[in-house]
Design a protein around this motif. Structure first.
Motif, PDB file in Angstrom:
ATOM      1  N   UNK A 191      13.661  19.648   2.437  1.00 47.77           N
ATOM      2  CA  UNK A 191      14.373  19.306   1.194  1.00 47.77           C
ATOM      3  C   UNK A 191      15.546  18.367   1.474  1.00 47.77           C
ATOM      4  N   UNK A 192      16.342  18.672   2.496  1.00 52.80           N
ATOM      5  CA  UNK A 192      17.513  17.841   2.805  1.00 52.80           C
ATOM      6  C   UNK A 192      17.090  16.422   3.194  1.00 52.80           C
ATOM      7  N   UNK A 193      16.013  16.274   3.953  1.00 60.94           N
ATOM      8  CA  UNK A 193      15.536  14.951   4.342  1.00 60.94           C
ATOM      9  C   UNK A 193      15.032  14.178   3.119  1.00 60.94           C
ATOM     10  N   UNK A 194      14.351  14.853   2.221  1.00 55.55           N
ATOM     11  CA  UNK A 194      13.882  14.200   1.004  1.00 55.55           C
ATOM     12  C   UNK A 194      15.056  13.811   0.102  1.00 55.55           C
ATOM     13  N   UNK A 239      19.049  19.139  -7.370  1.00 60.13           N
ATOM     14  CA  UNK A 239      18.004  18.869  -8.363  1.00 60.13           C
ATOM     15  C   UNK A 239      16.614  19.185  -7.819  1.00 60.13           C
ATOM     16  N   UNK A 240      16.353  18.809  -6.582  1.00 66.06           N
ATOM     17  CA  UNK A 240      15.043  19.068  -5.981  1.00 66.06           C
ATOM     18  C   UNK A 240      14.772  20.566  -5.925  1.00 66.06           C
ATOM     19  N   UNK A 241      15.794  21.350  -5.621  1.00 63.58           N
ATOM     20  CA  UNK A 241      15.631  22.806  -5.515  1.00 63.58           C
ATOM     21  C   UNK A 241      15.567  23.498  -6.881  1.00 63.58           C
ATOM     22  N   UNK A 242      16.001  22.839  -7.926  1.00 59.35           N
ATOM     23  CA  UNK A 242      16.064  23.460  -9.248  1.00 59.35           C
ATOM     24  C   UNK A 242      14.670  23.701  -9.829  1.00 59.35           C
ATOM     25  N   UNK A 243      14.440  24.896 -10.381  1.00 61.82           N
ATOM     26  CA  UNK A 243      13.141  25.156 -11.015  1.00 61.82           C
ATOM     27  C   UNK A 243      12.949  24.350 -12.303  1.00 61.82           C
ATOM     28  N   UNK A 244      14.018  23.790 -12.854  1.00 59.94           N
ATOM     29  CA  UNK A 244      13.932  22.967 -14.073  1.00 59.94           C
ATOM     30  C   UNK A 244      13.474  21.543 -13.791  1.00 59.94           C
ATOM     31  N   UNK A 293       0.827  -1.211   0.000  1.00 59.29           N
ATOM     32  CA  UNK A 293       0.000   0.000   0.000  1.00 59.29           C
ATOM     33  C   UNK A 293       0.859   1.257   0.000  1.00 59.29           C
ATOM     34  N   UNK A 294       0.499   2.185  -0.853  1.00 52.47           N
ATOM     35  CA  UNK A 294       1.205   3.456  -0.916  1.00 52.47           C
ATOM     36  C   UNK A 294       0.508   4.463  -0.017  1.00 52.47           C
ATOM     37  N   UNK A 295       1.282   5.246   0.718  1.00 50.24           N
ATOM     38  CA  UNK A 295       0.695   6.305   1.533  1.00 50.24           C
ATOM     39  C   UNK A 295       0.573   7.589   0.732  1.00 50.24           C
ATOM     40  N   UNK A 296       1.325   7.685  -0.343  1.00 51.15           N
ATOM     41  CA  UNK A 296       1.230   8.898  -1.138  1.00 51.15           C
ATOM     42  C   UNK A 296       2.137   8.878  -2.336  1.00 51.15           C
ATOM     43  N   UNK A 297       1.696   9.570  -3.341  1.00 52.89           N
ATOM     44  CA  UNK A 297       2.494   9.818  -4.536  1.00 52.89           C
ATOM     45  C   UNK A 297       2.468  11.323  -4.691  1.00 52.89           C
ATOM     46  N   UNK A 298       3.606  11.963  -4.450  1.00 54.05           N
ATOM     47  CA  UNK A 298       3.594  13.425  -4.437  1.00 54.05           C
ATOM     48  C   UNK A 298       4.939  13.992  -4.867  1.00 54.05           C
ATOM     49  N   UNK A 299       4.897  15.254  -5.217  1.00 54.61           N
ATOM     50  CA  UNK A 299       6.107  15.955  -5.625  1.00 54.61           C
ATOM     51  C   UNK A 299       7.009  16.172  -4.422  1.00 54.61           C
ATOM     52  N   UNK A 300       8.301  16.117  -4.661  1.00 56.74           N
ATOM     53  CA  UNK A 300       9.259  16.488  -3.628  1.00 56.74           C
ATOM     54  C   UNK A 300       9.137  18.000  -3.413  1.00 56.74           C
ATOM     55  N   UNK A 301       9.184  18.486  -2.174  1.00 53.39           N
ATOM     56  CA  UNK A 301       9.125  19.933  -1.949  1.00 53.39           C
ATOM     57  C   UNK A 301      10.406  20.589  -2.477  1.00 53.39           C
ATOM     58  N   UNK A 302      10.266  21.717  -3.172  1.00 56.12           N
ATOM     59  CA  UNK A 302      11.447  22.346  -3.767  1.00 56.12           C
ATOM     60  C   UNK A 302      12.059  23.414  -2.869  1.00 56.12           C
TER      61      UNK A 302
END
Length: 130
Positions: free
Chosen positions: A51-54, A80-85, A37-46
């Motif tokens: 951010x560091x924990x992700x 990469x997570x922080x990048x607007x691209x 079971x998945x608890x969530x499918x979501x974007x990484x926070x930018x």
């Protein structure tokens, strides 16, 4: 053929946002076919404190999925997570202790009108289900 606001595009020339969505939908399809079971499918926070924990969670999954200690460092994932691209999507499960674990991820990067899949990883227990 897929229509974008700018122009009609065929399968060889998908708009960058559409390509990112297609990669992420593929990840969702693979993971949803599993018994876990998945608890969530979501974007990484930018931005923000998580951010560091992700990035560390992405690094841990990367090390498990790719030989020779993974492909990227935690610092590279964080950049990469922080990048607007970058569009980054994670699939999470909840363990017995209530903690979430990253079990799948997809990173895409866009430059001008081109999108590239930069990282795709699915935990070993969720593979070969779809």
């Amino acid at each position: 053929q897929i229509r974008s606001k700018e122009a009609a595009v065929g399968p060889r020339w998908l708009a960058r946002s559409q390509l990112s969505v297609l990669h992420m939908l593929h990840l969702l399809a693979v993971l949803s076919a599993s018994d876990m079971p998945l608890s969530g499918l979501r974007a990484f926070p930018s931005a923000g404190a998580t951010v560091a924990a992700h990035a560390a969670a992405a690094r841990a999954l990367d090390r498990v999925c790719y030989p020779k200690d993974g492909m990227w460092s935690a610092a590279q994932f964080e950049e990469e997570i922080r990048s607007p691209r970058t569009a980054a999507l994670g699939a999470w499960t909840v363990g017995d202790s209530g903690d979430e674990a990253l079990v799948g991820m997809c990173f895409t990067s866009t430059v001008l009108d081109e999108a590239s899949l930069t990282s795709l990883a699915v935990g070993a227990g969720l593979r070969e289900h779809g």
